[in-house]
Design a protein around this motif. Structure first.
Motif, PDB file in Angstrom:
ATOM      1  N   ASP A 122       8.289   0.376  -4.189  1.00  0.00           N
ATOM      2  CA  ASP A 122       8.435  -0.580  -5.272  1.00  0.00           C
ATOM      3  C   ASP A 122       7.177  -0.559  -6.141  1.00  0.00           C
ATOM      4  O   ASP A 122       6.061  -0.785  -5.637  1.00  0.00           O
ATOM      5  CB  ASP A 122       8.662  -1.985  -4.696  1.00  0.00           C
ATOM      6  N   PRO A 123       7.313  -0.291  -7.442  1.00  0.00           N
ATOM      7  CA  PRO A 123       6.107  -0.140  -8.281  1.00  0.00           C
ATOM      8  C   PRO A 123       5.272  -1.412  -8.388  1.00  0.00           C
ATOM      9  O   PRO A 123       4.040  -1.333  -8.472  1.00  0.00           O
ATOM     10  CB  PRO A 123       6.680   0.271  -9.648  1.00  0.00           C
ATOM     11  N   ASP A 124       5.920  -2.576  -8.397  1.00  0.00           N
ATOM     12  CA  ASP A 124       5.148  -3.817  -8.478  1.00  0.00           C
ATOM     13  C   ASP A 124       4.312  -4.033  -7.215  1.00  0.00           C
ATOM     14  O   ASP A 124       3.157  -4.474  -7.295  1.00  0.00           O
ATOM     15  CB  ASP A 124       6.089  -5.002  -8.691  1.00  0.00           C
ATOM     16  N   VAL A 134      -3.031  -2.215  -4.696  1.00  0.00           N
ATOM     17  CA  VAL A 134      -4.282  -1.530  -5.042  1.00  0.00           C
ATOM     18  C   VAL A 134      -5.463  -2.486  -4.910  1.00  0.00           C
ATOM     19  O   VAL A 134      -6.565  -2.093  -4.504  1.00  0.00           O
ATOM     20  CB  VAL A 134      -4.186  -0.959  -6.476  1.00  0.00           C
ATOM     21  N   ARG A 135      -5.223  -3.759  -5.222  1.00  0.00           N
ATOM     22  CA  ARG A 135      -6.296  -4.761  -5.142  1.00  0.00           C
ATOM     23  C   ARG A 135      -6.618  -5.158  -3.706  1.00  0.00           C
ATOM     24  O   ARG A 135      -7.652  -5.772  -3.449  1.00  0.00           O
ATOM     25  CB  ARG A 135      -5.888  -6.017  -5.915  1.00  0.00           C
ATOM     26  N   GLU A 192       4.480 -10.343  -5.755  1.00  0.00           N
ATOM     27  CA  GLU A 192       5.220  -9.088  -5.891  1.00  0.00           C
ATOM     28  C   GLU A 192       5.917  -8.706  -4.578  1.00  0.00           C
ATOM     29  O   GLU A 192       7.024  -8.153  -4.594  1.00  0.00           O
ATOM     30  CB  GLU A 192       4.287  -7.959  -6.320  1.00  0.00           C
ATOM     31  N   GLN A 222       3.294  -1.600  -5.200  1.00  0.00           N
ATOM     32  CA  GLN A 222       2.258  -0.570  -5.199  1.00  0.00           C
ATOM     33  C   GLN A 222       1.075  -0.981  -6.078  1.00  0.00           C
ATOM     34  O   GLN A 222      -0.086  -0.796  -5.700  1.00  0.00           O
ATOM     35  CB  GLN A 222       2.846   0.752  -5.699  1.00  0.00           C
ATOM     36  N   GLN A 223       1.385  -1.552  -7.241  1.00  0.00           N
ATOM     37  CA  GLN A 223       0.310  -1.947  -8.161  1.00  0.00           C
ATOM     38  C   GLN A 223      -0.524  -3.088  -7.598  1.00  0.00           C
ATOM     39  O   GLN A 223      -1.759  -3.065  -7.671  1.00  0.00           O
ATOM     40  CB  GLN A 223       0.916  -2.348  -9.506  1.00  0.00           C
ATOM     41  N   CYS A 224       0.139  -4.088  -7.006  1.00  0.00           N
ATOM     42  CA  CYS A 224      -0.640  -5.229  -6.507  1.00  0.00           C
ATOM     43  C   CYS A 224      -1.414  -4.857  -5.247  1.00  0.00           C
ATOM     44  O   CYS A 224      -2.479  -5.428  -4.982  1.00  0.00           O
ATOM     45  CB  CYS A 224       0.278  -6.430  -6.249  1.00  0.00           C
ATOM     46  N   CYS A 258      10.185  -8.826  -3.984  1.00  0.00           N
ATOM     47  CA  CYS A 258      10.816  -7.518  -3.841  1.00  0.00           C
ATOM     48  C   CYS A 258      12.165  -7.676  -3.141  1.00  0.00           C
ATOM     49  O   CYS A 258      12.236  -8.246  -2.051  1.00  0.00           O
ATOM     50  CB  CYS A 258       9.929  -6.580  -3.032  1.00  0.00           C
TER      51      CYS A 258
END
Length: 595
Positions: free
Chosen positions: A259-261, A267-268, A194, A263-265, A198
């Motif tokens: 970038d939402p992708d 989190v891990r 991700e 931000q989501q990745c 970007c």
């Protein structure tokens, strides 16, 4: 042994199988080349281009060489433009053109479009699969950690006919071969897909750097494509280490990364770690950044970057920041074709040689005079296995969509691995200045000088002489142009504002690759104009004559790299200028097919 290029895609069971494959194709290089050419000609016999030359189905070298001309991009451009405009007939390839790969080289100021077919990705993947087994011979244990590689996609566009036009690495990173690659302990990256994918370079770099810091103890190798790219990453760390430390300390992500992708990745990955943040802060807050790479990533064993050709200018800076870590150049490739690999990856940068993999394309070589730097267009091209030790050649390739195409790279033969030659990359033909992926030729620079000097007409002032050099002491590097002016009326001297405008006009006049580096990628700093005293270029000539140059043959060099000459020029500078504005680079507004 399978020798058709598109069939040489074995699923290697282990490193030994890879090494054996390399031994097989290099030991039988001429036979492999014969079969590759025959396969290309057999498959593409009905294409418009080959039918123009009446091959009549012939697939042998002799007929091919006697009938098919050696060409440049400009020769092929009308065919390529038809494909770009939507003509889907078999013009250059029997297989459909799936996309265009944009070259860093330019034609009429814009990137060249290299036609590609789907299976080209297989050939590239094959070459990638050879790299780590070779590296493991010299540096075992790389499966015990991760690689911190700063990898980026660049913007892409579509041709009028709807085909994508983008750089070869952007194509690869966006393909399933990269995104859905199977787990390989030797190719584990700290950067999540991700972050790599970007399109915003700041957000991509920030996320990749943050992930690399979190994995600092596991990082065994650090890299980027070009040396300049890795130095930009170090510069980025220098600018944003406080924000990165804050994110590590709190386990949060800077708000500029939207970038939402990503931000989501993230989190891990994000977790609060005060102690770790303090370690990074302790190192980055020191004024002396010598050895910062190994101070931050203590287990790093080497840097993987291109440091040949124009990138060699960055070696001292890399050594400074890395404490002298080995600099590994693994492969030789371009938008047109992937060529070969370095079978001695831990050699010194000055000794880097690439063994051409004979299954990748059909290769020929145009002899080049190392003294004049020119190629002799009237001599016969030399086959891969017949090149001679120590001689220089211009590379000519035949792929599944290009025929006897002059790549423009000048190579020197340094030896052979079995019957396949090893080459040292000497230079890019015709290139005068280069900071990153930009390649500015003498005609392009001359045109930029001509355009800018028109602003001096109302001051009755002329540019008497000029030269240039690529200044890489700063990050990013930038072009420096030296002007000696003839001011006919000292009371009407060009104003500072006009000379600053000259800088912008020169940048506006350079090709789209340069302007993209300035505007979008931020990989090139502002062009600097340095005005020197009257008589400076006579002093430059005197220096050259004192070192044995002939006064009858002396010409002012349009680019200088010899340190004493640069120091001489700098000692004569009376004023320097940079533009306060960025040059135009708007691919949507201009319709440029650039990436």
């Amino acid at each position: 042994m399978a020798t058709d290029a598109h069939k040489c895609l074995p699923a290697f069971e282990n490193d030994a199988a890879v090494i054996q494959f390399i031994e097989d194709v290099t030991a039988n290089a001429d036979a492999v080349q014969t079969n590759v050419l025959a396969e290309i000609l057999r498959r593409n016999a009905e294409t418009e281009y080959l039918q123009l030359y009446n091959l009549a189905g012939a697939t042998d070298r002799e007929t091919f060489k006697s009938k098919i001309p050696v060409v440049t991009y400009e020769d092929l451009e009308p065919f390529i433009q038809r494909i770009a405009n939507g003509d889907r007939s078999p013009i250059l390839s029997a297989h459909p053109i799936s996309e265009f790969l944009t070259s860093s080289g330019t034609s009429a100021g814009e990137r060249k479009l290299m036609p590609a077919i789907n299976e080209d990705l297989d050939r590239r993947q094959l070459l990638y699969s050879l790299l780590m087994p070779v590296m493991n011979i010299y540096m075992p244990g790389l499966d015990k950690g991760k690689g911190l590689y700063f990898l980026f996609v660049k913007s892409e566009t579509k041709t009028p006919g709807g085909l994508l036009a983008r750089p070869v690495l952007t194509s690869y990173y966006k393909s399933d071969r990269f995104k859905a690659r199977p787990y390989d302990p030797y190719n584990v990256y700290t950067s999540p897909n991700e972050a790599i994918l970007c399109p915003d370079s700041f957000q991509s770099m920030y996320a990749q750097m943050l992930c690399g810091l979190y994995d600092r103890e596991q990082v065994l190798r650090i890299g980027a494509i070009f040396a300049s790219s890795l130095l930009r990453a170090i510069r980025f760390l220098h600018l944003y280490w406080k924000e990165l430390c804050q994110d590590i300390r709190t386990g949060t992500l800077d708000k500029r990364v939207s970038d939402p992708d990503i931000q989501q990745c993230m989190v891990r990955i994000l977790r609060p770690d005060h102690a770790f943040a303090n370690v990074i802060e302790s190192e980055c807050s020191k004024e002396n950044w010598e050895g910062i790479i190994t101070r931050i990533w203590p287990n790093a064993k080497y840097l993987e970057v291109i440091v040949t050709g124009a990138m060699a200018q960055y070696i001292p800076t890399l050594d400074y920041y890395s404490g002298g870590l080995p600099k590994v150049c693994t492969m030789y490739a371009s938008s047109e074709c992937y060529f070969g690999i370095n079978l001695n990856p831990l050699c010194e940068p000055s000794e880097v040689s690439y063994t051409i993999m004979p299954n990748m394309a059909y290769f020929e070589f145009l002899p080049c005079d190392p003294h004049s730097g020119s190629t002799n267009n009237n001599v016969s091209l030399v086959d891969l296995v017949n090149v001679e030790m120590g001689k220089e050649y211009e590379l000519v390739i035949t792929t599944y969509a290009l025929y006897r195409y002059r790549v423009g790279d000048i190579l020197r033969v340094t030896g052979f691995h079995n019957s396949a030659p090893k080459f040292h990359f000497v230079r890019r033909k015709g290139v005068l200045l280069s900071i990153d992926s930009d390649k500015t030729t003498e005609p392009e620079l001359q045109s930029a000088i001509d355009n800018a000097s028109k602003l001096l007409n109302r001051f009755d002032t002329n540019v008497v002489e000029y030269t240039s050099y690529a200044d890489t002491r700063s990050i990013p590097g930038h072009y420096v142009i030296f002007w000696e002016l003839l001011v006919k009326n000292p009371t009407n001297y060009p104003t500072d504002e006009v000379l600053e405008q000259c800088c912008l006009v020169m940048e506006e006049s350079l090709n789209s690759v340069y302007r993209q580096g300035r505007v979008e990628c931020k990989s090139i700093g502002p062009l600097e104009l340095r005005v020197v005293k009257k008589g400076t270029f006579e002093d430059v000539m005197d220096h050259a004559l004192s070192r044995g140059a002939s006064i009858n043959q002396y010409k002012v060099p349009r680019c200088v790299s010899y340190t004493p000459i640069i120091e001489l020029l700098d000692s004569r500078v009376v004023a320097s200028y940079v533009s306060r504005s960025l040059p135009q680079w708007d691919q949507k507004a201009t319709g440029e097919v650039v990436v």
